[in-house]
Write a protein that holds these residues in place. Structure first.
Motif, PDB file in Angstrom:
ATOM      1  N   SER A  43       0.875  -1.173   0.000  1.00 13.19           N
ATOM      2  CA  SER A  43       0.000   0.000   0.000  1.00 13.19           C
ATOM      3  C   SER A  43       0.912   1.222   0.000  1.00 13.19           C
ATOM      4  O   SER A  43       2.015   1.171   0.537  1.00 13.19           O
ATOM      5  N   PRO A  44       0.475   2.340  -0.567  1.00 12.41           N
ATOM      6  CA  PRO A  44       1.310   3.541  -0.540  1.00 12.41           C
ATOM      7  C   PRO A  44       1.428   4.199   0.836  1.00 12.41           C
ATOM      8  O   PRO A  44       2.281   5.070   1.027  1.00 12.41           O
ATOM      9  N   LYS A  45       0.622   3.801   1.792  1.00 10.47           N
ATOM     10  CA  LYS A  45       0.683   4.400   3.123  1.00 10.47           C
ATOM     11  C   LYS A  45       2.056   4.139   3.747  1.00 10.47           C
ATOM     12  O   LYS A  45       2.612   3.046   3.635  1.00 10.47           O
ATOM     13  N   GLU A  46       2.569   5.144   4.429  1.00  9.54           N
ATOM     14  CA  GLU A  46       3.910   5.063   5.015  1.00  9.54           C
ATOM     15  C   GLU A  46       4.062   3.860   5.938  1.00  9.54           C
ATOM     16  O   GLU A  46       5.072   3.151   5.903  1.00  9.54           O
ATOM     17  N   ARG A  47       3.066   3.591   6.779  1.00 11.72           N
ATOM     18  CA  ARG A  47       3.171   2.473   7.720  1.00 11.72           C
ATOM     19  C   ARG A  47       3.266   1.134   6.993  1.00 11.72           C
ATOM     20  O   ARG A  47       3.940   0.218   7.466  1.00 11.72           O
ATOM     21  N   ALA A  48       2.625   1.013   5.839  1.00  6.95           N
ATOM     22  CA  ALA A  48       2.703  -0.225   5.060  1.00  6.95           C
ATOM     23  C   ALA A  48       4.082  -0.358   4.406  1.00  6.95           C
ATOM     24  O   ALA A  48       4.701  -1.428   4.448  1.00  6.95           O
ATOM     25  N   ARG A  49       4.571   0.724   3.805  1.00  3.82           N
ATOM     26  CA  ARG A  49       5.897   0.682   3.174  1.00  3.82           C
ATOM     27  C   ARG A  49       6.988   0.394   4.207  1.00  3.82           C
ATOM     28  O   ARG A  49       7.884  -0.411   3.954  1.00  3.82           O
ATOM     29  N   GLU A  50       6.892   1.015   5.371  1.00  2.00           N
ATOM     30  CA  GLU A  50       7.888   0.775   6.408  1.00  2.00           C
ATOM     31  C   GLU A  50       7.801  -0.652   6.954  1.00  2.00           C
ATOM     32  O   GLU A  50       8.820  -1.237   7.331  1.00  2.00           O
ATOM     33  N   THR A  51       6.617  -1.231   6.979  1.00  4.47           N
ATOM     34  CA  THR A  51       6.473  -2.630   7.388  1.00  4.47           C
ATOM     35  C   THR A  51       7.167  -3.531   6.372  1.00  4.47           C
ATOM     36  O   THR A  51       7.910  -4.447   6.760  1.00  4.47           O
ATOM     37  N   MET A  52       6.952  -3.281   5.084  1.00  3.92           N
ATOM     38  CA  MET A  52       7.610  -4.074   4.032  1.00  3.92           C
ATOM     39  C   MET A  52       9.128  -4.011   4.218  1.00  3.92           C
ATOM     40  O   MET A  52       9.818  -5.034   4.149  1.00  3.92           O
ATOM     41  N   GLU A  53       9.636  -2.827   4.479  1.00 10.72           N
ATOM     42  CA  GLU A  53      11.077  -2.661   4.662  1.00 10.72           C
ATOM     43  C   GLU A  53      11.559  -3.352   5.933  1.00 10.72           C
ATOM     44  O   GLU A  53      12.622  -3.984   5.942  1.00 10.72           O
ATOM     45  N   ALA A  54      10.784  -3.278   7.017  1.00  5.53           N
ATOM     46  CA  ALA A  54      11.151  -3.971   8.253  1.00  5.53           C
ATOM     47  C   ALA A  54      11.074  -5.488   8.075  1.00  5.53           C
ATOM     48  O   ALA A  54      11.797  -6.229   8.747  1.00  5.53           O
ATOM     49  N   PHE A  55      10.223  -5.951   7.157  1.00  2.50           N
ATOM     50  CA  PHE A  55      10.177  -7.377   6.820  1.00  2.50           C
ATOM     51  C   PHE A  55      11.461  -7.799   6.097  1.00  2.50           C
ATOM     52  O   PHE A  55      11.721  -8.971   5.929  1.00  2.50           O
TER      53      PHE A  55
END
Length: 184
Positions: A43-55
């Motif tokens: 998702s483009p939402k920051e919390r989703a992108r940061e979750t992907m990166e933390a994954f």
């Protein structure tokens, strides 16, 4: 068969991104992830992108189809009031308001269409990882269940948990919920 794993983002901080606790939770949730993905989408939402990166993924597509919407939005005030009065989560309150449940089901069908679009990009036996938002994930997953009831998937998808959508061509052939241990 193709597999699209849709995970809920991690815990948000004061701003739109993840809190430090959310980053730790996402790293903990890596145990739920498959060893390989052919495609990663957020998702483009920051919390989703940061979750992907933390994954652990720094290369991924951003797709607005996985953006957070309140899947019962036109009925939010009524759903929120009922949830508060009954001491239940808003998602569960939707089952008490037929119009909200119908809207939730429609949002799930819409998300399922986006999941099928992602699956078309995969090779046979391919796997995609998507980071999206709660409410929508459950609404889509329930389309594979015998009854459109939240208990069919064990209740709400918590932060950093997900659902594997199994697709045989254009047909949703099943779902599997991936849960974190309760202490996580």
């Amino acid at each position: 068969m193709k597999y699209v794993e849709v995970f809920r983002h991690s815990k948000r901080g004061e701003a739109k991104g993840l809190s430090e606790e959310g980053r730790v939770l996402a790293r903990t949730a890596q145990i739920l992830l498959s060893p390989h993905y052919d495609l990663c989408v957020s998702s483009p939402k920051e919390r989703a992108r940061e979750t992907m990166e933390a994954f652990g993924f720094d290369r991924y597509e951003v797709d607005a189809a996985f953006t957070a919407v309140n899947p019962w939005e036109p009925f939010d005030a009524e759903v929120s009031r009922l949830a508060k009065d009954r001491g239940i989560i808003p998602l569960a309150a939707c089952w008490q308001i037929p119009e909200a449940l119908n809207y939730l089901r429609l949002q799930g069908d819409t998300l399922l269409g986006a999941i099928k679009r992602i699956a078309r990009k995969l090779p046979e036996e391919g796997r995609a990882l998507v980071v999206s938002h709660g409410g929508m994930i459950e609404a889509a997953a329930l389309h594979a269940c015998a009854r459109y009831e939240l208990d069919e998937i064990g209740g709400e998808i918590r932060l950093c948990e997900g659902v594997i959508f199994r697709l045989d061509g254009e047909n949703l052939s099943g779902v599997q919920v991936k849960r974190l241990p309760k202490e996580a």
